[in-house]
Write a protein that holds these residues in place. Structure first.
Motif, PDB file in Angstrom:
ATOM      1  N   SER A   1     -20.861  -0.426 -24.285  1.00 34.82           N
ATOM      2  CA  SER A   1     -20.413  -1.421 -25.252  1.00 34.82           C
ATOM      3  C   SER A   1     -20.306  -0.804 -26.639  1.00 34.82           C
ATOM      4  CB  SER A   1     -21.397  -2.589 -25.284  1.00 34.82           C
ATOM      5  OG  SER A   1     -21.520  -3.183 -24.019  1.00 34.82           O
ATOM      6  N   ARG A   2     -19.637  -1.506 -27.538  1.00 37.51           N
ATOM      7  CA  ARG A   2     -19.480  -1.008 -28.906  1.00 37.51           C
ATOM      8  C   ARG A   2     -20.839  -0.912 -29.605  1.00 37.51           C
ATOM      9  NH1 ARG A   2     -15.707  -3.543 -33.823  1.00 37.51           N
ATOM     10  NH2 ARG A   2     -16.419  -2.046 -35.414  1.00 37.51           N
ATOM     11  N   TYR A   3     -21.706  -1.897 -29.342  1.00 41.78           N
ATOM     12  CA  TYR A   3     -23.030  -1.925 -29.972  1.00 41.78           C
ATOM     13  C   TYR A   3     -24.102  -1.733 -28.907  1.00 41.78           C
ATOM     14  CZ  TYR A   3     -20.288  -3.989 -33.743  1.00 41.78           C
ATOM     15  OH  TYR A   3     -19.330  -4.207 -34.716  1.00 41.78           O
ATOM     16  N   PHE A   4     -25.195  -1.067 -29.288  1.00 41.14           N
ATOM     17  CA  PHE A   4     -26.214  -0.769 -28.284  1.00 41.14           C
ATOM     18  C   PHE A   4     -27.044  -2.006 -27.930  1.00 41.14           C
ATOM     19  CE2 PHE A   4     -28.520   1.191 -32.137  1.00 41.14           C
ATOM     20  CZ  PHE A   4     -29.337   0.085 -32.362  1.00 41.14           C
ATOM     21  N   ASN A   5     -27.755  -1.871 -26.841  1.00 42.14           N
ATOM     22  CA  ASN A   5     -28.615  -2.934 -26.321  1.00 42.14           C
ATOM     23  C   ASN A   5     -29.941  -2.912 -27.079  1.00 42.14           C
ATOM     24  OD1 ASN A   5     -30.379  -4.542 -24.863  1.00 42.14           O
ATOM     25  ND2 ASN A   5     -29.633  -3.877 -22.875  1.00 42.14           N
ATOM     26  N   PRO A   6     -30.266  -3.971 -27.840  1.00 38.68           N
ATOM     27  CA  PRO A   6     -31.497  -3.952 -28.633  1.00 38.68           C
ATOM     28  C   PRO A   6     -32.756  -4.119 -27.795  1.00 38.68           C
ATOM     29  CG  PRO A   6     -30.456  -6.089 -28.813  1.00 38.68           C
ATOM     30  CD  PRO A   6     -29.510  -5.223 -28.027  1.00 38.68           C
ATOM     31  N   TYR A   7     -32.603  -4.447 -26.498  1.00 36.24           N
ATOM     32  CA  TYR A   7     -33.768  -4.584 -25.634  1.00 36.24           C
ATOM     33  C   TYR A   7     -34.255  -3.226 -25.118  1.00 36.24           C
ATOM     34  CZ  TYR A   7     -32.741  -9.590 -25.461  1.00 36.24           C
ATOM     35  OH  TYR A   7     -32.506 -10.903 -25.787  1.00 36.24           O
ATOM     36  N   THR A   8     -33.452  -2.197 -25.275  1.00 31.72           N
ATOM     37  CA  THR A   8     -33.892  -0.855 -24.884  1.00 31.72           C
ATOM     38  C   THR A   8     -34.878  -0.339 -25.913  1.00 31.72           C
ATOM     39  OG1 THR A   8     -32.071   0.204 -26.083  1.00 31.72           O
ATOM     40  CG2 THR A   8     -31.690  -0.355 -23.757  1.00 31.72           C
ATOM     41  N   ASP A   9     -35.740   0.584 -25.496  1.00 33.06           N
ATOM     42  CA  ASP A   9     -36.701   1.168 -26.435  1.00 33.06           C
ATOM     43  C   ASP A   9     -35.976   1.837 -27.596  1.00 33.06           C
ATOM     44  OD1 ASP A   9     -38.804   0.337 -24.865  1.00 33.06           O
ATOM     45  OD2 ASP A   9     -38.928   2.222 -23.754  1.00 33.06           O
ATOM     46  N   PHE A  10     -34.918   2.569 -27.274  1.00 33.85           N
ATOM     47  CA  PHE A  10     -34.168   3.267 -28.314  1.00 33.85           C
ATOM     48  C   PHE A  10     -33.550   2.266 -29.282  1.00 33.85           C
ATOM     49  CE2 PHE A  10     -30.237   4.795 -30.137  1.00 33.85           C
ATOM     50  CZ  PHE A  10     -30.557   6.062 -30.597  1.00 33.85           C
ATOM     51  N   GLY A  11     -32.859   1.266 -28.750  1.00 33.87           N
ATOM     52  CA  GLY A  11     -32.161   0.303 -29.587  1.00 33.87           C
ATOM     53  C   GLY A  11     -33.101  -0.480 -30.483  1.00 33.87           C
ATOM     54  N   PHE A  12     -34.228  -0.918 -29.930  1.00 33.99           N
ATOM     55  CA  PHE A  12     -35.162  -1.726 -30.701  1.00 33.99           C
ATOM     56  C   PHE A  12     -35.765  -0.935 -31.859  1.00 33.99           C
ATOM     57  CE2 PHE A  12     -39.379  -3.839 -31.235  1.00 33.99           C
ATOM     58  CZ  PHE A  12     -38.894  -5.055 -31.686  1.00 33.99           C
TER      59      PHE A  12
ATOM     60  N   PHE B   1     -28.098 -12.874 -33.048  1.00 30.00           N
ATOM     61  CA  PHE B   1     -27.714 -11.467 -33.231  1.00 30.00           C
ATOM     62  C   PHE B   1     -28.369 -10.588 -32.166  1.00 30.00           C
ATOM     63  CE2 PHE B   1     -29.070  -7.362 -35.041  1.00 30.00           C
ATOM     64  CZ  PHE B   1     -27.841  -6.785 -35.342  1.00 30.00           C
ATOM     65  N   LEU B   2     -29.671 -10.743 -31.973  1.00 26.81           N
ATOM     66  CA  LEU B   2     -30.396  -9.909 -31.015  1.00 26.81           C
ATOM     67  C   LEU B   2     -29.966 -10.192 -29.574  1.00 26.81           C
ATOM     68  CD1 LEU B   2     -34.012 -10.050 -32.513  1.00 26.81           C
ATOM     69  CD2 LEU B   2     -32.485  -8.063 -32.460  1.00 26.81           C
ATOM     70  N   LYS B   3     -29.791 -11.459 -29.258  1.00 27.96           N
ATOM     71  CA  LYS B   3     -29.475 -11.816 -27.870  1.00 27.96           C
ATOM     72  C   LYS B   3     -28.085 -11.359 -27.460  1.00 27.96           C
ATOM     73  CE  LYS B   3     -29.504 -15.535 -24.509  1.00 27.96           C
ATOM     74  NZ  LYS B   3     -29.957 -16.900 -24.167  1.00 27.96           N
ATOM     75  N   HIS B   4     -27.136 -11.374 -28.383  1.00 31.13           N
ATOM     76  CA  HIS B   4     -25.747 -11.108 -28.022  1.00 31.13           C
ATOM     77  C   HIS B   4     -25.193  -9.793 -28.572  1.00 31.13           C
ATOM     78  CE1 HIS B   4     -25.359 -15.105 -26.296  1.00 31.13           C
ATOM     79  NE2 HIS B   4     -25.891 -15.615 -27.389  1.00 31.13           N
ATOM     80  N   LEU B   5     -26.026  -9.016 -29.238  1.00 25.29           N
ATOM     81  CA  LEU B   5     -25.540  -7.809 -29.915  1.00 25.29           C
ATOM     82  C   LEU B   5     -24.705  -6.919 -29.008  1.00 25.29           C
ATOM     83  CD1 LEU B   5     -25.421  -5.905 -32.338  1.00 25.29           C
ATOM     84  CD2 LEU B   5     -27.678  -5.002 -31.669  1.00 25.29           C
ATOM     85  N   GLU B   6     -25.193  -6.655 -27.815  1.00 24.04           N
ATOM     86  CA  GLU B   6     -24.492  -5.736 -26.911  1.00 24.04           C
ATOM     87  C   GLU B   6     -23.140  -6.299 -26.457  1.00 24.04           C
ATOM     88  OE1 GLU B   6     -25.539  -3.019 -22.975  1.00 24.04           O
ATOM     89  OE2 GLU B   6     -26.421  -5.013 -23.179  1.00 24.04           O
ATOM     90  N   ASP B   7     -22.985  -7.615 -26.532  1.00 24.76           N
ATOM     91  CA  ASP B   7     -21.758  -8.250 -26.043  1.00 24.76           C
ATOM     92  C   ASP B   7     -20.671  -8.363 -27.109  1.00 24.76           C
ATOM     93  OD1 ASP B   7     -23.032  -8.696 -23.568  1.00 24.76           O
ATOM     94  OD2 ASP B   7     -23.934 -10.541 -24.343  1.00 24.76           O
ATOM     95  N   PHE B   8     -21.032  -8.182 -28.383  1.00 23.76           N
ATOM     96  CA  PHE B   8     -20.046  -8.332 -29.452  1.00 23.76           C
ATOM     97  C   PHE B   8     -19.063  -7.154 -29.458  1.00 23.76           C
ATOM     98  CE2 PHE B   8     -23.604 -10.668 -31.803  1.00 23.76           C
ATOM     99  CZ  PHE B   8     -23.055 -11.921 -31.555  1.00 23.76           C
ATOM    100  N   ASP B   9     -17.793  -7.451 -29.769  1.00 25.46           N
ATOM    101  CA  ASP B   9     -16.833  -6.375 -30.022  1.00 25.46           C
ATOM    102  C   ASP B   9     -16.367  -6.395 -31.471  1.00 25.46           C
ATOM    103  OD1 ASP B   9     -15.180  -8.577 -30.099  1.00 25.46           O
ATOM    104  OD2 ASP B   9     -14.120  -8.098 -28.242  1.00 25.46           O
ATOM    105  N   HIS B  10     -16.890  -7.364 -32.246  1.00 23.21           N
ATOM    106  CA  HIS B  10     -16.635  -7.435 -33.684  1.00 23.21           C
ATOM    107  C   HIS B  10     -17.748  -8.270 -34.305  1.00 23.21           C
ATOM    108  CE1 HIS B  10     -14.981 -11.236 -32.216  1.00 23.21           C
ATOM    109  NE2 HIS B  10     -15.200 -11.717 -33.439  1.00 23.21           N
ATOM    110  N   ILE B  11     -17.831  -8.291 -35.624  1.00 25.81           N
ATOM    111  CA  ILE B  11     -18.861  -9.062 -36.311  1.00 25.81           C
ATOM    112  C   ILE B  11     -18.411 -10.514 -36.427  1.00 25.81           C
ATOM    113  CG2 ILE B  11     -20.214  -9.329 -38.427  1.00 25.81           C
ATOM    114  CD1 ILE B  11     -19.822  -6.372 -38.972  1.00 25.81           C
TER     115      ILE B  11
END
Length: 284
Positions: free
Chosen positions: A3-14, A179-189
């Motif tokens: 995805s365009r934006y990373f998954n915030p639930y991953t250790d790296f993303g968080f 923002f946190l729940k859907h971050l990975e799904d966004f393709d724009h702000i």
């Protein structure tokens, strides 16, 4: 496909989003949505959680972010991606680390500063559906519901239970959760998140902004996230299957008892239920 934006639930993303010096203002802004007025954060510093653990095993499972504000309050911020057995026990156990961290050698009057354990959960920990709440703010209270101790707080966010759509967002806190729940799904702000604090979050989370080492680390983090979710989902499915099997056996036992009480022969009961004659004989 990444995805365009990373998954915030991953250790790296968080940790990239909240756990670095460059993103400290985001962590402060997010925490202030959860904290009472008297504990609002103006500044904070990151602390090394491994310094609090006594054993190597504890260090391997220590929480994501441990920080302290300028007046001394401690904050644990944990992103839990997969359901953990005895989750409440786990939370209580780890909340004792920043309490012990305040201990002083020599004469000490045991005065403690507040501790907040904040957990963002990518699962539902409440077993009973009618008791589920998206947000739970917990502290120690007596039998009349009056606060007994106001220095140990738990705040749990069960993210799957947050179902507000973009047009339903009212508070700044709503926007953070969305923002946190859907971050990975966004393709724009989205227009409703077109604010400086979220613009910075999107900029940090854009996968194309990661260097090669960071990108590799993120891919490993995704793999770890997916593995953890897969293990949990498999265990859950196996548990449901086991429950169905046990339920079916109990139903057959009930039928067999009824037939036995009516004087039906054991051989006929066995043919009707699939139970063995010995199992039927042992039923009381």
């Amino acid at each position: 496909m990444i995805s365009r934006y990373f998954n915030p639930y991953t250790d790296f993303g968080f940790k990239k989003l909240f756990g670095e010096e460059a993103s400290k203002d985001q962590l402060i802004d997010f925490l202030n949505q959860l904290l009472p007025l008297q504990h609002q954060i103006a500044e904070l510093s990151f602390k090394n959680p491994e310094n609090m653990s006594d054993t190597l095993d504890e260090r391997k499972s220590i929480f994501d972010i441990y920080c302290q504000n300028k007046t001394g309050e401690r904050f644990i911020v944990e992103m839990q991606k997969a359901k953990t057995q005895f989750f409440k026990d786990w939370s209580l156990f780890y909340s004792t680390f920043p309490i012990r961290d305040q201990g002083k050698k020599g004469l000490w009057d045991f005065y403690l500063l507040p501790v907040y354990f904040i957990a963002i959960l990518d699962f539902k920990y409440d077993e009973k559906e009618d008791e589920r709440k998206f947000r739970r703010d917990v502290c120690l209270k007596d039998q009349d519901g009056d606060v007994f101790y106001n220095k140990l707080h738990f705040k749990f966010l069960q993210m799957p239970l947050f179902n507000k759509q973009e047009h339903e967002l009212v508070t700044h806190f709503d926007k953070w959760v969305y923002f946190l729940k859907h971050l990975e799904d966004f393709d724009h702000i989205p227009a409703i998140l077109n604010e400086p604090i979220f613009q910075k979050g999107f900029d940090i989370a854009e996968v194309s902004h990661l260097n090669s080492d960071q990108y590799d680390a993120y891919l490993k983090s995704i793999l770890s996230y997916n593995e953890a979710k897969a293990v949990t989902d498999t265990a859950f499915d196996e548990g449901k299957l086991e429950g169905k099997i046990e339920g079916k056996i109990e139903a057959m036992h009930s039928v067999a008892k009824t037939l036995k009480a009516q004087g039906i022969t054991v051989s006929i009961i066995a043919l009707s239920t699939g139970l063995t004659e010995q199992e039927i004989e042992e039923l009381k």
